[in-house]
Enzyme design. Structure first.
Site, PDB file in Angstrom:
ATOM      1  N   GLU A 195       9.528 -12.140 -10.572  1.00 23.76           N
ATOM      2  CA  GLU A 195       9.823 -12.341  -9.156  1.00 23.76           C
ATOM      3  C   GLU A 195       8.954 -13.460  -8.583  1.00 23.76           C
ATOM      4  O   GLU A 195       7.760 -13.524  -8.834  1.00 23.76           O
ATOM      5  CB  GLU A 195       9.568 -11.043  -8.383  1.00 23.76           C
ATOM      6  CG  GLU A 195       9.838 -11.149  -6.896  1.00 23.76           C
ATOM      7  CD  GLU A 195       9.495  -9.880  -6.138  1.00 23.76           C
ATOM      8  OE1 GLU A 195       9.953  -9.739  -4.990  1.00 23.76           O
ATOM      9  OE2 GLU A 195       8.771  -9.028  -6.688  1.00 23.76           O
ATOM     10  N   CYS A 251      12.469  -7.459  -0.633  1.00 28.33           N
ATOM     11  CA  CYS A 251      12.244  -6.960  -1.989  1.00 28.33           C
ATOM     12  C   CYS A 251      13.532  -6.905  -2.795  1.00 28.33           C
ATOM     13  O   CYS A 251      13.481  -6.798  -4.030  1.00 28.33           O
ATOM     14  CB  CYS A 251      11.589  -5.579  -1.958  1.00 28.33           C
ATOM     15  SG  CYS A 251      12.475  -4.369  -0.957  1.00 28.33           S
ATOM     16  N   GLY A 303      -0.928  -4.948  -7.473  1.00 31.04           N
ATOM     17  CA  GLY A 303      -1.612  -3.990  -6.603  1.00 31.04           C
ATOM     18  C   GLY A 303      -1.109  -2.580  -6.799  1.00 31.04           C
ATOM     19  O   GLY A 303      -1.901  -1.627  -6.845  1.00 31.04           O
ATOM     20  N   GLY A 304       0.205  -2.424  -6.929  1.00 28.43           N
ATOM     21  CA  GLY A 304       0.765  -1.093  -7.110  1.00 28.43           C
ATOM     22  C   GLY A 304       0.354  -0.468  -8.419  1.00 28.43           C
ATOM     23  O   GLY A 304       0.063   0.733  -8.478  1.00 28.43           O
ATOM     24  N   GLY A 358       4.706  -2.889  -2.351  1.00 28.25           N
ATOM     25  CA  GLY A 358       3.941  -4.122  -2.474  1.00 28.25           C
ATOM     26  C   GLY A 358       4.103  -4.756  -3.839  1.00 28.25           C
ATOM     27  O   GLY A 358       5.152  -4.625  -4.480  1.00 28.25           O
ATOM     28  N   SER A 359       3.064  -5.415  -4.296  1.00 27.72           N
ATOM     29  CA  SER A 359       3.134  -6.191  -5.530  1.00 27.72           C
ATOM     30  C   SER A 359       2.986  -5.315  -6.767  1.00 27.72           C
ATOM     31  O   SER A 359       2.463  -4.202  -6.711  1.00 27.72           O
ATOM     32  CB  SER A 359       2.022  -7.248  -5.544  1.00 27.72           C
ATOM     33  OG  SER A 359       0.749  -6.621  -5.672  1.00 27.72           O
ATOM     34  N   LYS A 401      -2.995   3.223   4.998  1.00 30.91           N
ATOM     35  CA  LYS A 401      -3.834   2.047   4.773  1.00 30.91           C
ATOM     36  C   LYS A 401      -3.073   0.868   5.365  1.00 30.91           C
ATOM     37  O   LYS A 401      -2.032   0.481   4.863  1.00 30.91           O
ATOM     38  CB  LYS A 401      -4.108   1.872   3.277  1.00 30.91           C
ATOM     39  CG  LYS A 401      -5.183   0.817   2.975  1.00 30.91           C
ATOM     40  CD  LYS A 401      -4.571  -0.557   2.929  1.00 30.91           C
ATOM     41  CE  LYS A 401      -5.595  -1.631   2.624  1.00 30.91           C
ATOM     42  NZ  LYS A 401      -4.996  -2.993   2.730  1.00 30.91           N
ATOM     43  N   GLU A 457       6.802   1.192  -4.932  1.00 25.25           N
ATOM     44  CA  GLU A 457       7.809   0.152  -5.113  1.00 25.25           C
ATOM     45  C   GLU A 457       7.049  -1.144  -5.346  1.00 25.25           C
ATOM     46  O   GLU A 457       6.270  -1.588  -4.494  1.00 25.25           O
ATOM     47  CB  GLU A 457       8.689   0.030  -3.876  1.00 25.25           C
ATOM     48  CG  GLU A 457       9.755  -1.051  -4.013  1.00 25.25           C
ATOM     49  CD  GLU A 457      10.268  -1.549  -2.690  1.00 25.25           C
ATOM     50  OE1 GLU A 457      10.289  -2.779  -2.495  1.00 25.25           O
ATOM     51  OE2 GLU A 457      10.628  -0.705  -1.846  1.00 25.25           O
TER      52      GLU A 457
END
Length: 509
Positions: free
Chosen positions: A375, A282, A225-226, A221-222, A166, A245
């Site tokens: 974060e 990250c 979203g994750g 990603g975030s 994606k 992650e």
């Protein structure tokens, strides 16, 4: 309704560069997954797989100028950084080719029957097989190393799993180019181009994780979203592994002795690490526990001088820029928070680096200052000034899981005197990588590397960097009392493939 266009955008100006594609429909996602599934047989031969991975690296290197130019236009990360990242990506592909050739990742274990054991042991032969089609969700901040040809894709292909990626909306043009390069490499070895699928669009990402022929997923990603994708993977009629992650604060503890010994060096090092890549790593150090008193003041002065000299930079997209500016503004308004160098907006399209300070006591218990323990993506860090070791322990006890945790020690503490060992042990439960007298930015691609950590840093205990990342896409199978003629070649007594294995308790190489 017509499919939504996918535009390549220049983050330096916010203007659209070109229409790259259209968002994939559910039918197009289905076609990509089925094409990947059909290509899996072409990856069955390890020799073909390793040759494909090396060809992919060669083709990417050959297209370097073209790829770096496109990547810079879409990410503003700069040719020097991107050239290095592409080299890392090519190295990673070749490293996985070596792993495939060696064969130890198959984890072959053979036990002959033993009637004297209690209970008796039958003939048992174990190795690992690929899971199937892997969905990969690209990251914005590493358009090569954590994207279409990145670690998730490389390790999945090495395991024998075809991939559907994606694409990240921040670099869609680069995603298309890299996919074409990988497919060209596949064609050199008679591997169907469906071995590497590519889809665009938010809804396509949802359809991909739900597809019944997808067997596992990798994500960078975030947290928001994750976690949504992780929940979707678990809610399927047949749940699948989701290796995500999601984000990390990456705490740093500076002891009073370390600050007294080299405050200026620590301050300058912190500035370099937290502003590297405009703070979009990250593993950026986002929280620093530093002592009060003269030594801590010297550290802050060094940090102030170094950060003040840092030029404003462009974030990966304007949404991230808006979130950074809003996030900093919200944090600055908290009681007792100061900003010796105020981070925020630079020009219309840039952000300026800075840092905040707060008494560590504010973070030692639950309250509105918990926002500082989240974060903030961009060039900012929080320096919490502590009065004693009790405050350090109290703050550490409240931290979530992280990718990294760092301790800055004096030379005596590093040699085993004082509480150096105690601090290292205190940080170990918090992170997947613990550093002493270093900085977390920079993740070496090496067999011993671990890039992961307790939730919410990641959703699994596996690494996404280094050779053992391949383990995410494999499952063990045991054959019991199976005649030699029916066994896979990997499990036969005469070891026709020359694989490393454990044979009746003895390690054979």
């Amino acid at each position: 309704m017509a499919a939504a266009p996918v535009w390549s955008v220049d983050p330096r100006t916010g203007k659209q560069r070109e229409q790259v594609a259209v968002e994939a429909t559910a039918q197009e996602v289905d076609a990509a997954v089925r094409a990947a599934r059909a290509a899996q047989g072409a990856l069955a031969d390890r020799g073909v797989r390793s040759a494909f991975l090396r060809s992919a690296a060669d083709e990417l290197q050959a297209a370097k100028d073209w790829l770096v130019e496109t990547a810079d236009a879409e990410t503003a990360l700069g040719p020097v950084r991107l050239t290095g990242e592409l080299a890392r990506t090519c190295y990673q592909l070749r490293a996985f080719a070596d792993i495939v050739d060696e064969g130890a990742f198959l984890d072959v274990v053979i036990n002959h029957p033993d009637d004297t054991a209690t209970p008796p042991i039958p003939d048992l032969r174990r190795y690992k097989v690929p899971l199937g089609v892997v969905a990969v969700y690209s990251a914005s901040n590493f358009p090569f190393a954590f994207s279409v040809a990145g670690g998730d894709t490389a390790s999945a292909l090495a395991a024998g799993c075809p991939v559907v990626v994606k694409a990240h909306p921040d670099h869609p043009a680069l995603s298309e180019l890299v996919a074409k390069v990988l497919r060209r490499a596949a064609a050199r070895h008679d591997i169907p181009e469906g071995v590497l699928g590519l889809v665009h669009g938010f809804e396509a990402g949802i359809e991909l994780i739900k597809h019944p022929l997808v067997s596992a997923a990798g994500f960078t990603g975030s947290i928001r979203g994750g976690r949504a994708l992780f929940d979707a993977a678990a809610a399927r009629p047949v749940p699948i592994p989701f290796h995500g992650e999601l984000g990390s604060l990456n705490p740093v503890v500076v002891t009073e002795a370390a600050a007294a010994e080299r405050a200026e060096t620590i301050g300058a090092g912190l500035a370099g690490s937290m502003t590297l890549g405009v703070g979009q790593f990250c593993v950026k150090p986002g929280l620093v526990l530093a002592p009060s008193g003269d030594a801590g003041d010297r550290l802050l002065k060094s940090l102030t001088d170094a950060v003040s000299d840092t030029e404003a930079g462009v974030l990966l997209d304007h949404r991230m820029r808006d979130n950074f500016i809003a996030g900093v503004a919200e944090r600055v308004e908290l009681p007792d928070v100061e900003s010796p160098v105020t981070p925020g907006a630079g020009s219309e399209h840039t952000v300026s680096a800075g840092f905040l300070t707060v008494p560590a006591s504010r973070l030692a218990q639950e309250g509105e200052h918990d926002l500082l323990l989240e974060e903030c993506f961009g060039p900012v860090t929080v320096v919490a000034r502590y009065e004693d070791e009790a405050e350090v322990r109290a703050v550490l006890s409240r931290l979530p899981g992280n990718l990294t945790a760092t301790v800055q020690l004096s030379s005596d503490e590093a040699a085993g005197e004082g509480r150096g060992a105690e601090l290292v042990q205190a940080l170990t439960p918090l992170a997947g990588r613990v550093l002493v007298n270093g900085w977390p930015t920079g993740v070496a691609v090496a067999p011993a590397q671990h890039h992961g950590g307790p939730y919410p840093a990641t959703t699994s205990t596996s690494t996404s960097v280094g050779g053992t990342a391949i383990e995410r896409w494999l499952r063990p199978v045991v054959y019991q009392s199976t005649p030699e003629a029916l066994l896979p070649a990997e499990l036969r007594d005469d070891n026709p493939l020359g694989l490393p294995r454990r044979f009746n308790g003895r390690l054979e190489r």
